[in-house]
Design a protein around this motif. Structure first.
Motif, mmCIF file in Angstrom:
data_model
loop_
_atom_site.group_PDB
_atom_site.id
_atom_site.type_symbol
_atom_site.label_atom_id
_atom_site.label_comp_id
_atom_site.label_asym_id
_atom_site.label_seq_id
_atom_site.Cartn_x
_atom_site.Cartn_y
_atom_site.Cartn_z
ATOM 1 N N VAL A 1 0.863 -1.249 0.116
ATOM 2 C CA VAL A 1 0.020 0.073 0.157
ATOM 3 C C VAL A 1 0.964 1.278 0.097
ATOM 4 C CG1 VAL A 1 -1.670 1.177 1.300
ATOM 5 C CG2 VAL A 1 -1.651 -1.279 1.239
ATOM 6 N N VAL A 2 0.551 2.287 -0.639
ATOM 7 C CA VAL A 2 1.044 3.708 -0.703
ATOM 8 C C VAL A 2 0.099 4.613 -0.105
ATOM 9 C CG1 VAL A 2 2.113 5.595 -1.941
ATOM 10 C CG2 VAL A 2 2.759 3.181 -2.616
ATOM 11 N N PHE A 3 0.437 5.508 0.866
ATOM 12 C CA PHE A 3 -0.320 6.698 1.212
ATOM 13 C C PHE A 3 0.046 7.868 0.653
ATOM 14 C CE2 PHE A 3 -0.408 3.072 4.401
ATOM 15 C CZ PHE A 3 -1.847 3.093 4.649
ATOM 16 N N ILE A 4 -0.749 8.585 -0.094
ATOM 17 C CA ILE A 4 -0.374 9.882 -0.283
ATOM 18 C C ILE A 4 -1.038 11.071 0.536
ATOM 19 C CG2 ILE A 4 -0.408 11.451 -2.305
ATOM 20 C CD1 ILE A 4 -0.791 8.991 -4.250
ATOM 21 N N ILE A 5 -0.208 11.852 1.049
ATOM 22 C CA ILE A 5 -0.627 12.990 2.070
ATOM 23 C C ILE A 5 -0.185 14.171 1.839
ATOM 24 C CG2 ILE A 5 1.136 12.461 3.677
ATOM 25 C CD1 ILE A 5 -0.865 12.772 5.846
ATOM 26 N N ASP A 6 -0.814 15.296 1.983
ATOM 27 C CA ASP A 6 -0.129 16.660 1.723
ATOM 28 C C ASP A 6 1.141 16.892 2.528
ATOM 29 O OD1 ASP A 6 -2.842 16.905 0.586
ATOM 30 O OD2 ASP A 6 -3.137 18.615 1.632
ATOM 31 N N SER A 7 1.265 16.415 3.854
ATOM 32 C CA SER A 7 2.512 16.836 4.591
ATOM 33 C C SER A 7 2.765 15.762 5.512
ATOM 34 C CB SER A 7 2.764 18.124 4.851
ATOM 35 O OG SER A 7 1.777 18.527 5.920
ATOM 36 N N LEU A 8 3.909 15.874 6.102
ATOM 37 C CA LEU A 8 4.012 15.139 7.434
ATOM 38 C C LEU A 8 4.158 15.994 8.750
ATOM 39 C CD1 LEU A 8 6.277 12.246 6.072
ATOM 40 C CD2 LEU A 8 3.894 12.226 6.452
ATOM 41 N N ASN B 1 4.396 17.633 0.284
ATOM 42 C CA ASN B 1 5.483 18.723 0.539
ATOM 43 C C ASN B 1 6.279 18.587 1.441
ATOM 44 O OD1 ASN B 1 5.959 21.323 2.115
ATOM 45 N ND2 ASN B 1 4.058 22.085 1.464
ATOM 46 N N SER B 2 7.408 19.006 1.446
ATOM 47 C CA SER B 2 8.626 18.646 2.074
ATOM 48 C C SER B 2 8.596 18.780 3.625
ATOM 49 C CB SER B 2 9.814 19.308 1.480
ATOM 50 O OG SER B 2 9.943 20.702 1.528
ATOM 51 N N ILE C 1 9.570 6.636 3.093
ATOM 52 C CA ILE C 1 8.882 8.272 2.747
ATOM 53 C C ILE C 1 9.624 8.519 1.353
ATOM 54 C CG2 ILE C 1 8.557 10.582 3.669
ATOM 55 C CD1 ILE C 1 8.897 9.343 6.405
ATOM 56 N N THR C 2 8.617 9.153 0.345
ATOM 57 C CA THR C 2 9.163 10.096 -0.716
ATOM 58 C C THR C 2 8.466 11.336 -0.749
ATOM 59 O OG1 THR C 2 9.107 7.810 -2.088
ATOM 60 C CG2 THR C 2 8.955 9.881 -3.297
ATOM 61 N N ARG C 3 9.255 12.177 -0.953
ATOM 62 C CA ARG C 3 8.892 13.816 -0.991
ATOM 63 C C ARG C 3 8.939 13.920 -2.397
ATOM 64 N NH1 ARG C 3 12.291 12.730 3.186
ATOM 65 N NH2 ARG C 3 11.412 13.371 5.455
ATOM 66 N N ILE C 4 7.841 14.912 -2.658
ATOM 67 C CA ILE C 4 7.629 15.190 -4.178
ATOM 68 C C ILE C 4 8.300 16.595 -4.214
ATOM 69 C CG2 ILE C 4 6.023 15.652 -5.925
ATOM 70 C CD1 ILE C 4 6.467 12.903 -5.605
ATOM 71 N N GLY C 5 7.854 17.717 -3.391
ATOM 72 C CA GLY C 5 8.082 19.141 -3.375
ATOM 73 C C GLY C 5 7.192 19.806 -3.087
ATOM 74 N N LYS C 6 7.312 21.177 -3.304
ATOM 75 C CA LYS C 6 6.263 22.314 -2.812
ATOM 76 C C LYS C 6 4.914 22.074 -3.999
ATOM 77 C CE LYS C 6 9.662 25.316 -1.036
ATOM 78 N NZ LYS C 6 9.283 25.069 0.385
ATOM 79 N N GLY D 1 5.765 18.662 -10.480
ATOM 80 C CA GLY D 1 5.579 17.709 -9.374
ATOM 81 C C GLY D 1 4.573 16.519 -9.580
ATOM 82 N N TRP D 2 3.630 17.040 -10.361
ATOM 83 C CA TRP D 2 2.610 15.822 -10.520
ATOM 84 C C TRP D 2 3.178 14.739 -11.160
ATOM 85 C CZ3 TRP D 2 -0.052 13.798 -14.473
ATOM 86 C CH2 TRP D 2 -1.111 13.388 -14.519
ATOM 87 N N TRP D 3 3.917 15.104 -12.194
ATOM 88 C CA TRP D 3 4.364 14.215 -13.133
ATOM 89 C C TRP D 3 5.345 13.181 -12.178
ATOM 90 C CZ3 TRP D 3 3.279 10.993 -16.772
ATOM 91 C CH2 TRP D 3 4.162 10.144 -17.315
ATOM 92 N N ARG D 4 6.254 13.718 -11.358
ATOM 93 C CA ARG D 4 7.086 13.078 -10.427
ATOM 94 C C ARG D 4 6.168 12.214 -9.353
ATOM 95 N NH1 ARG D 4 10.566 16.550 -6.486
ATOM 96 N NH2 ARG D 4 11.256 14.378 -6.123
#
Length: 373
Positions: A4-11, A40-41, A58-63, A72-75
């Motif tokens: 499972v992968v969880f996608i969340i705005d920030s930590l 968000n980082s 944990i994978t960070r996409i960016g701002k 960022g969406w493509w990342r």
């Protein structure tokens, strides 16, 4: 093993992030392989450590600006393709908006999204886009049955997508004694001082100005203090209001803290003044600590509290009603204790953490291995 992968705005150290940490830890014990993608980082070390300790990458996409610009969406899409999860779950506003199309483009087998409160502050473009993409989710998790109708009417959720899984909480009262004295000493409070307050973001939704106005109506000769744990855009306004009401020497604003449990243990009464909610974790944690709770009768609080039995439910925005109930609990500590005892029993009986973990386990397994549903 379910992946499972969880996608969340920030930590950041907010309620949903603490919920995620509990969920990841519980699913880890059931053999899940899990990753978190944060858009968000910005993050908080204790949340990260809780995830890492459960074997979660944990994978960070960016701002957000990069995300909205497309790169960022493509990342995010690429990250999902590399991780190859069996199921994806999105949580919080931007994660829902950007994660749904990313998961589908990446070819993920199952997509779960969540609605954790009535999202009244969304801009119109986001509300429109979310209605268009909600149908791409296999299931939509609501943490309170009281917001299901909102999701169906305002966000386009279909009945067959609805899954209600209340938040879960662990027993916090086992550590109350030592924590209470330790944290009250940090504030320099004598034993006779009564401490009431809240753990919440300092924003308009939480309506904490009501708490200050209610406190102003309490007898000035009583030794009481107000404790607010949290931060947000309303901080300066609350400080100014406290000064205007003559409460500056009684108001304690701690800012964001990761040791919420200790500050709850320091309190005598928990007050929740929100205008709307999903399933408020802060109220659940206060009940699990055995605190008497005075709360607005909105959404998920009505599931948690039986008025007059395991807490008090009051009309949202009613300053006099809040002042009266707080006054009554201060005057009658035995009644406050009984209320806290019943709150503790109810929240653990109906909203224990293990129940929540089991419900999510069943949901994910039913989606990736339908024959097990």
């Amino acid at each position: 093993m379910v992946k499972v992968v969880f996608i969340i705005d920030s930590l950041r150290r907010h309620v949903t992030q603490r919920f995620l940490a509990h969920l990841v830890r519980g699913l880890h014990d059931l053999g899940y392989e899990q990753s978190v993608i944060t858009l968000n980082s910005a993050s908080f070390p204790n949340i990260e450590q809780a995830l890492f300790s459960a074997g979660c990458a944990i994978t960070r996409i960016g701002k957000y600006s990069l995300l909205l610009g497309g790169f960022g969406w493509w990342r995010l899409v690429v990250a999902l393709k590399q991780l190859k999860p069996e199921a994806v779950m999105t949580m919080l506003d931007f994660a829902d908006t950007l994660g749904r199309p990313a998961a589908r483009l990446a070819g993920c087998r199952a997509l779960v999204t969540s609605i954790r409160a009535r999202n009244l502050a969304k801009p119109s473009w986001q509300r429109w886009f979310d209605r268009k993409t909600i149908s791409w989710a296999d299931k939509v998790v609501f943490n309170s049955r009281h917001i299901v109708s909102y999701g169906c009417q305002n966000e386009g959720v279909r009945n067959e997508q609805v899954v209600v899984i209340p938040n879960g909480v662990e027993d916090l009262r086992t550590r109350t004694g030592a924590l209470r004295s330790q944290y009250r000493q940090q504030l320099g409070l004598p034993p006779e001082t009564l401490l009431f307050g809240s753990v919440a973001g300092l924003n308009r939704q939480k309506n904490l100005a009501l708490l200050l106005r209610a406190a102003k109506k309490l007898p000035a000769h009583w030794p009481w203090r107000i404790l607010l744990v949290g931060d947000g855009p309303e901080r300066a306004r609350l400080l100014a209001l406290g000064q205007g009401l003559g409460l500056s020497d009684r108001l304690i604003l701690l800012g964001e803290r990761d040791d919420v449990e200790g500050w709850l243990a320091a309190m005598d009464i928990f007050v929740h003044t929100a205008k709307f909610e999903g399933m408020p974790n802060a109220v659940m944690e206060a009940m699990a600590m055995g605190l008497p709770v005075v709360a607005s009768a909105v959404d998920g609080t009505r599931e948690l509290i039986e008025d007059g039995v395991s807490g008090y439910l009051l009309p949202p925005g009613d300053v006099d009603a809040f002042a009266e109930r707080i006054h009554g609990l201060i005057e009658d500590p035995e009644a406050a204790h009984r209320l806290g005892e019943r709150a503790h029993h109810k929240v653990l009986e109906r909203f224990g953490l293990s129940r929540m973990i089991q419900a999510y386990d069943h949901l994910f397994r039913s989606l990736v291995t339908p024959e097990s549903a």
